[in-house]
Design a protein around this motif. Structure first.
Motif, PDB file in Angstrom:
ATOM      1  N   MET A 135      29.013  29.199  77.304  1.00  0.00           N
ATOM      2  CA  MET A 135      28.167  28.022  77.510  1.00  0.00           C
ATOM      3  C   MET A 135      27.979  27.766  78.996  1.00  0.00           C
ATOM      4  SD  MET A 135      30.526  24.792  76.489  1.00  0.00           S
ATOM      5  CE  MET A 135      32.116  24.510  77.232  1.00  0.00           C
ATOM      6  N   ASP A 136      26.845  27.200  79.312  1.00  0.00           N
ATOM      7  CA  ASP A 136      26.514  26.745  80.655  1.00  0.00           C
ATOM      8  C   ASP A 136      25.771  25.424  80.456  1.00  0.00           C
ATOM      9  OD1 ASP A 136      25.810  26.303  83.262  1.00  0.00           O
ATOM     10  OD2 ASP A 136      24.826  28.225  83.571  1.00  0.00           O
ATOM     11  N   LEU A 137      26.529  24.335  80.446  1.00  0.00           N
ATOM     12  CA  LEU A 137      26.007  23.015  80.109  1.00  0.00           C
ATOM     13  C   LEU A 137      26.275  22.025  81.231  1.00  0.00           C
ATOM     14  CD1 LEU A 137      27.429  22.859  76.471  1.00  0.00           C
ATOM     15  CD2 LEU A 137      25.024  23.153  77.078  1.00  0.00           C
ATOM     16  N   GLY A 138      25.438  20.988  81.295  1.00  0.00           N
ATOM     17  CA  GLY A 138      25.657  19.892  82.224  1.00  0.00           C
ATOM     18  C   GLY A 138      25.017  20.111  83.579  1.00  0.00           C
ATOM     19  N   GLY A 139      25.513  19.395  84.540  1.00  0.00           N
ATOM     20  CA  GLY A 139      24.967  19.484  85.886  1.00  0.00           C
ATOM     21  C   GLY A 139      23.731  18.621  86.062  1.00  0.00           C
ATOM     22  N   THR A 140      22.990  18.915  87.126  1.00  0.00           N
ATOM     23  CA  THR A 140      21.810  18.105  87.450  1.00  0.00           C
ATOM     24  C   THR A 140      20.557  18.953  87.666  1.00  0.00           C
ATOM     25  OG1 THR A 140      22.386  18.177  89.800  1.00  0.00           O
ATOM     26  CG2 THR A 140      23.196  16.277  88.529  1.00  0.00           C
ATOM     27  N   THR A 141      20.620  20.221  87.303  1.00  0.00           N
ATOM     28  CA  THR A 141      19.473  21.094  87.529  1.00  0.00           C
ATOM     29  C   THR A 141      19.004  21.752  86.233  1.00  0.00           C
ATOM     30  OG1 THR A 141      20.940  22.927  88.068  1.00  0.00           O
ATOM     31  CG2 THR A 141      20.108  21.645  89.910  1.00  0.00           C
ATOM     32  N   ALA A 142      17.741  22.132  86.251  1.00  0.00           N
ATOM     33  CA  ALA A 142      17.147  22.819  85.103  1.00  0.00           C
ATOM     34  C   ALA A 142      17.612  24.271  85.063  1.00  0.00           C
ATOM     35  CB  ALA A 142      15.625  22.747  85.200  1.00  0.00           C
TER      36      ALA A 142
END
Length: 183
Positions: A135-142
């Protein structure tokens, strides 16, 4: 609506838009989507070499919405459609592996829709006993996600953060233009 176009590596690219699910066993197909607060789940069966991707906007209806009709923008619906579509291709549920991407909170002062979507997707997979492979979830970028379903291979690229627009600097006049009387 899904758009299919060839890419330079000989793969056919299927764009998976919000509210869509695509499933394929074709070896020459790549599924692709761009995510902000939305989440995409990429599922695959390494034995049957079948995979699919969904793209959901919201996790599930809130309590205030009460009994709503089936809505293809909710993860609770699209996750079921993806699983059932794979089962219809001969996949056994216990063989499915999943990747999750997206769930960013793009705007600091807005509701954390991305976080809610990401948590929903993780909880859903756990409830359904589907192995979360990556998974690669979250953060503030698209993110841009490219998925080759027959191989279960995914490439996730984080897109550049929003570009700051240069604001003009207001300059004070160099010469005195008269007196100002404050009241």
């Amino acid at each position: 609506m899904t758009i299919q176009r060839p890419v330079s590596d000989g793969l056919k690219r299927l764009s998976v838009m919000q509210g869509n699910v695509e499933i394929s066993r074709a070896t020459d197909v790549m599924m692709t989507t761009v995510l902000g607060s939305c989440v995409a789940c990429c599922m695959f069966d390494p034995v049957m070499r079948v995979g699919g991707m969904n793209h959901f906007l919201l996790s599930e209806p809130g309590p205030a919405e009460g009994s709503v009709k089936v809505d293809e923008h909710y993860g609770v619906y699209l996750m079921e459609v993806l699983i059932n579509g794979m089962l219809s291709q001969g996949v056994r549920k216990q063989s499915i592996k999943a990747h999750l991407y997206g769930g960013a909170n793009l705007h600091a002062n807005m509701q954390k829709i991305g976080s809610a979507n990401a948590q929903f997707a993780q909880d859903f997979l756990a409830r359904e006993n589907i192995q979360l492979f990556h998974m690669d979830l979250g953060g503030t970028t698209a993110r841009r996600v490219d998925f080759i379903p027959a191989q279960g291979r995914v490439r996730c690229r984080v897109l550049k953060e929003q570009v700051e627009v240069a604001r003009p600097v207001l300059q004070r006049p160099a010469t005195d233009r008269g007196d100002v009387e404050l009241f």
